[in-house]
Design a protein around this motif. Structure first.
Motif, PDB file in Angstrom:
ATOM      1  N   GLU A  59      43.700  33.646  35.059  1.00  0.00           N
ATOM      2  CA  GLU A  59      42.981  34.905  35.199  1.00  0.00           C
ATOM      3  C   GLU A  59      42.687  35.200  36.668  1.00  0.00           C
ATOM      4  O   GLU A  59      42.708  34.294  37.512  1.00  0.00           O
ATOM      5  N   GLY A  60      42.398  36.451  36.947  1.00  0.00           N
ATOM      6  CA  GLY A  60      42.038  36.826  38.311  1.00  0.00           C
ATOM      7  C   GLY A  60      42.028  38.334  38.454  1.00  0.00           C
ATOM      8  O   GLY A  60      42.524  39.071  37.588  1.00  0.00           O
ATOM      9  N   LEU A  61      41.461  38.783  39.541  1.00  0.00           N
ATOM     10  CA  LEU A  61      41.463  40.208  39.847  1.00  0.00           C
ATOM     11  C   LEU A  61      42.879  40.706  40.057  1.00  0.00           C
ATOM     12  O   LEU A  61      43.786  39.927  40.375  1.00  0.00           O
ATOM     13  N   ASP A  62      43.089  42.009  39.894  1.00  0.00           N
ATOM     14  CA  ASP A  62      44.375  42.592  40.257  1.00  0.00           C
ATOM     15  C   ASP A  62      44.630  42.319  41.736  1.00  0.00           C
ATOM     16  O   ASP A  62      43.754  42.532  42.582  1.00  0.00           O
ATOM     17  N   GLY A  63      45.814  41.826  42.052  1.00  0.00           N
ATOM     18  CA  GLY A  63      46.128  41.484  43.431  1.00  0.00           C
ATOM     19  C   GLY A  63      45.776  40.054  43.805  1.00  0.00           C
ATOM     20  O   GLY A  63      45.998  39.636  44.945  1.00  0.00           O
ATOM     21  N   SER A  64      45.242  39.287  42.857  1.00  0.00           N
ATOM     22  CA  SER A  64      44.858  37.901  43.151  1.00  0.00           C
ATOM     23  C   SER A  64      46.069  36.981  43.258  1.00  0.00           C
ATOM     24  O   SER A  64      45.954  35.855  43.743  1.00  0.00           O
ATOM     25  N   GLY A  65      47.228  37.447  42.773  1.00  0.00           N
ATOM     26  CA  GLY A  65      48.429  36.616  42.801  1.00  0.00           C
ATOM     27  C   GLY A  65      48.653  35.843  41.522  1.00  0.00           C
ATOM     28  O   GLY A  65      49.569  35.009  41.448  1.00  0.00           O
ATOM     29  N   LYS A  66      47.860  36.118  40.480  1.00  0.00           N
ATOM     30  CA  LYS A  66      47.935  35.318  39.253  1.00  0.00           C
ATOM     31  C   LYS A  66      49.310  35.351  38.585  1.00  0.00           C
ATOM     32  O   LYS A  66      49.752  34.342  38.054  1.00  0.00           O
ATOM     33  N   SER A  67      49.984  36.512  38.613  1.00  0.00           N
ATOM     34  CA  SER A  67      51.307  36.588  37.968  1.00  0.00           C
ATOM     35  C   SER A  67      52.329  35.735  38.711  1.00  0.00           C
ATOM     36  O   SER A  67      53.108  34.998  38.099  1.00  0.00           O
ATOM     37  N   SER A  68      52.311  35.818  40.045  1.00  0.00           N
ATOM     38  CA  SER A  68      53.230  34.993  40.847  1.00  0.00           C
ATOM     39  C   SER A  68      52.897  33.515  40.709  1.00  0.00           C
ATOM     40  O   SER A  68      53.792  32.669  40.599  1.00  0.00           O
ATOM     41  N   ILE A 103      42.072  40.614  50.495  1.00  0.00           N
ATOM     42  CA  ILE A 103      43.380  40.033  50.209  1.00  0.00           C
ATOM     43  C   ILE A 103      44.000  40.687  48.970  1.00  0.00           C
ATOM     44  O   ILE A 103      45.196  40.990  48.939  1.00  0.00           O
ATOM     45  N   CYS A 104      43.181  40.948  47.944  1.00  0.00           N
ATOM     46  CA  CYS A 104      43.700  41.599  46.733  1.00  0.00           C
ATOM     47  C   CYS A 104      44.282  42.972  47.051  1.00  0.00           C
ATOM     48  O   CYS A 104      45.386  43.311  46.602  1.00  0.00           O
ATOM     49  N   TYR A 105      43.538  43.779  47.829  1.00  0.00           N
ATOM     50  CA  TYR A 105      44.020  45.123  48.154  1.00  0.00           C
ATOM     51  C   TYR A 105      45.301  45.049  48.991  1.00  0.00           C
ATOM     52  O   TYR A 105      46.227  45.843  48.804  1.00  0.00           O
ATOM     53  N   GLU A 106      45.355  44.079  49.910  1.00  0.00           N
ATOM     54  CA  GLU A 106      46.559  43.919  50.734  1.00  0.00           C
ATOM     55  C   GLU A 106      47.766  43.557  49.872  1.00  0.00           C
ATOM     56  O   GLU A 106      48.866  44.076  50.068  1.00  0.00           O
ATOM     57  N   ARG A 107      47.566  42.669  48.915  1.00  0.00           N
ATOM     58  CA  ARG A 107      48.662  42.253  48.041  1.00  0.00           C
ATOM     59  C   ARG A 107      49.107  43.391  47.128  1.00  0.00           C
ATOM     60  O   ARG A 107      50.298  43.532  46.837  1.00  0.00           O
ATOM     61  N   MET A 108      48.161  44.213  46.678  1.00  0.00           N
ATOM     62  CA  MET A 108      48.532  45.348  45.831  1.00  0.00           C
ATOM     63  C   MET A 108      49.351  46.372  46.605  1.00  0.00           C
ATOM     64  O   MET A 108      50.265  47.001  46.058  1.00  0.00           O
ATOM     65  N   LEU A 158      37.016  46.568  42.908  1.00  0.00           N
ATOM     66  CA  LEU A 158      37.221  45.125  42.721  1.00  0.00           C
ATOM     67  C   LEU A 158      35.918  44.340  42.813  1.00  0.00           C
ATOM     68  O   LEU A 158      35.762  43.326  42.133  1.00  0.00           O
ATOM     69  N   SER A 159      34.988  44.795  43.655  1.00  0.00           N
ATOM     70  CA  SER A 159      33.717  44.077  43.789  1.00  0.00           C
ATOM     71  C   SER A 159      32.959  44.064  42.469  1.00  0.00           C
ATOM     72  O   SER A 159      32.381  43.037  42.072  1.00  0.00           O
ATOM     73  N   ASP A 160      32.965  45.201  41.765  1.00  0.00           N
ATOM     74  CA  ASP A 160      32.298  45.271  40.471  1.00  0.00           C
ATOM     75  C   ASP A 160      33.022  44.400  39.449  1.00  0.00           C
ATOM     76  O   ASP A 160      32.383  43.699  38.651  1.00  0.00           O
ATOM     77  N   SER A 161      34.354  44.429  39.485  1.00  0.00           N
ATOM     78  CA  SER A 161      35.126  43.583  38.565  1.00  0.00           C
ATOM     79  C   SER A 161      34.868  42.105  38.839  1.00  0.00           C
ATOM     80  O   SER A 161      34.750  41.305  37.903  1.00  0.00           O
ATOM     81  N   ARG A 162      34.753  41.735  40.115  1.00  0.00           N
ATOM     82  CA  ARG A 162      34.470  40.335  40.464  1.00  0.00           C
ATOM     83  C   ARG A 162      33.127  39.902  39.893  1.00  0.00           C
ATOM     84  O   ARG A 162      32.983  38.808  39.329  1.00  0.00           O
ATOM     85  N   ARG A 163      32.123  40.771  40.043  1.00  0.00           N
ATOM     86  CA  ARG A 163      30.799  40.460  39.495  1.00  0.00           C
ATOM     87  C   ARG A 163      30.880  40.232  37.992  1.00  0.00           C
ATOM     88  O   ARG A 163      30.316  39.262  37.460  1.00  0.00           O
ATOM     89  N   LYS A 164      31.605  41.104  37.296  1.00  0.00           N
ATOM     90  CA  LYS A 164      31.725  40.969  35.848  1.00  0.00           C
ATOM     91  C   LYS A 164      32.507  39.714  35.473  1.00  0.00           C
ATOM     92  O   LYS A 164      32.194  39.063  34.470  1.00  0.00           O
ATOM     93  N   TYR A 165      33.516  39.356  36.262  1.00  0.00           N
ATOM     94  CA  TYR A 165      34.253  38.119  35.987  1.00  0.00           C
ATOM     95  C   TYR A 165      33.319  36.916  36.032  1.00  0.00           C
ATOM     96  O   TYR A 165      33.334  36.057  35.138  1.00  0.00           O
ATOM     97  N   HIS A 166      32.491  36.851  37.064  1.00  0.00           N
ATOM     98  CA  HIS A 166      31.598  35.703  37.186  1.00  0.00           C
ATOM     99  C   HIS A 166      30.555  35.693  36.068  1.00  0.00           C
ATOM    100  O   HIS A 166      30.203  34.624  35.539  1.00  0.00           O
ATOM    101  N   GLU A 167      30.072  36.866  35.687  1.00  0.00           N
ATOM    102  CA  GLU A 167      29.138  36.939  34.559  1.00  0.00           C
ATOM    103  C   GLU A 167      29.831  36.505  33.261  1.00  0.00           C
ATOM    104  O   GLU A 167      29.254  35.759  32.460  1.00  0.00           O
ATOM    105  N   ALA A 168      31.056  36.990  33.066  1.00  0.00           N
ATOM    106  CA  ALA A 168      31.793  36.655  31.845  1.00  0.00           C
ATOM    107  C   ALA A 168      32.157  35.171  31.795  1.00  0.00           C
ATOM    108  O   ALA A 168      32.143  34.553  30.721  1.00  0.00           O
TER     109      ALA A 168
END
Length: 217
Positions: free
Chosen positions: A11-20, A143-148, A162-172
């Motif tokens: 798992e990871g944010l969009d642009g985190s490189g998770k697919s690669s 880094i995520c935005y650069e990769r996208m 992405l900052s809001d998504s990151r917060r929700k990831y850590h909460e989840a």
């Protein structure tokens, strides 16, 4: 020692490189020794139930939908994916692995809302197979935005804030650890794809030592 079958979600944010990273990890494992059988898959899974609807929502071809309908679609997609792809592969024989690029942690992040909390999303996914390990790749927003940008693909629905998504990831993550007893490992994703995949590989070997390549006599 006989290998036990393993189910891993990355798992990871969009642009985190998770697919690669997922692809690189599968290649590393498949090339590590004979007898290894690793299946790489992804979610949302286009060939499974509701796959077309989900893909059209993500690409903004469908613009009118409610979060609850999308959550139901993802849950149906996941259960069908499990029943027809993931579970049959793992149960065919011992020593098999599935690596899924995204799983229900993403659903908690992207399909929850003030009137549809994490617990409600998890309840929709209660019959989904539980991963042995969930890896969350932690990467900065920059880094995520650069990769996208490098991907040069049209922006999808959830690729903003992405900052809001990151917060929700850590909460989840905290919610799943507490309420579902998930084994979630956070991985520094700021290095190269090979470095991140290798870091995950070492965690897999620590969890399941029987998957380590046999040393020549």
């Amino acid at each position: 020692m006989e290998k036990q079958s393993l189910f891993i979600a990355i798992e990871g944010l969009d642009g985190s490189g998770k697919s690669s990273v997922s692809r690189q990890l599968a290649e590393m494992l498949n090339g590590s020794n004979e007898g290894v059988a690793v299946k790489l898959t992804y979610e949302p899974h286009d060939p499974s139930c509701a796959g077309l609807f989900i893909r059209q929502v993500l690409t903004k071809e469908i613009k009118t939908f409610t979060p609850r309908v999308l959550a139901l679609a993802f849950a149906a997609n996941r259960l069908d994916h499990c029943d027809r792809e993931i579970i049959p592969w793992l149960e065919r024989s011992k020593g098999r692995m599935v690596i899924s690029d995204r799983y229900y942690l993403s659903s908690l992040v992207y399909q929850s809302s003030d009137d549809f909390p994490y617990a409600s999303v998890l309840a929709l996914n209660e019959k989904a197979k539980k991963p042995d390990i969930i890896f969350f790749i932690e990467v900065s927003d920059q880094i995520c935005y650069e990769r996208m940008k490098i991907r040069n693909q049209p922006e999808e629905l959830f690729e903003k804030n992405l900052s809001d998504s990151r917060r929700k990831y850590h909460e989840a993550i905290s919610f799943l650890r507490t309420h579902n007893h998930d084994n979630i490992v956070e991985i520094d994703g700021s290095g190269s794809i090979n470095e991140v995949a290798n870091a995950i590989l070492q965690k897999v070997y620590a969890f399941a030592p029987e998957w380590m390549p046999k040393q020549p006599n």
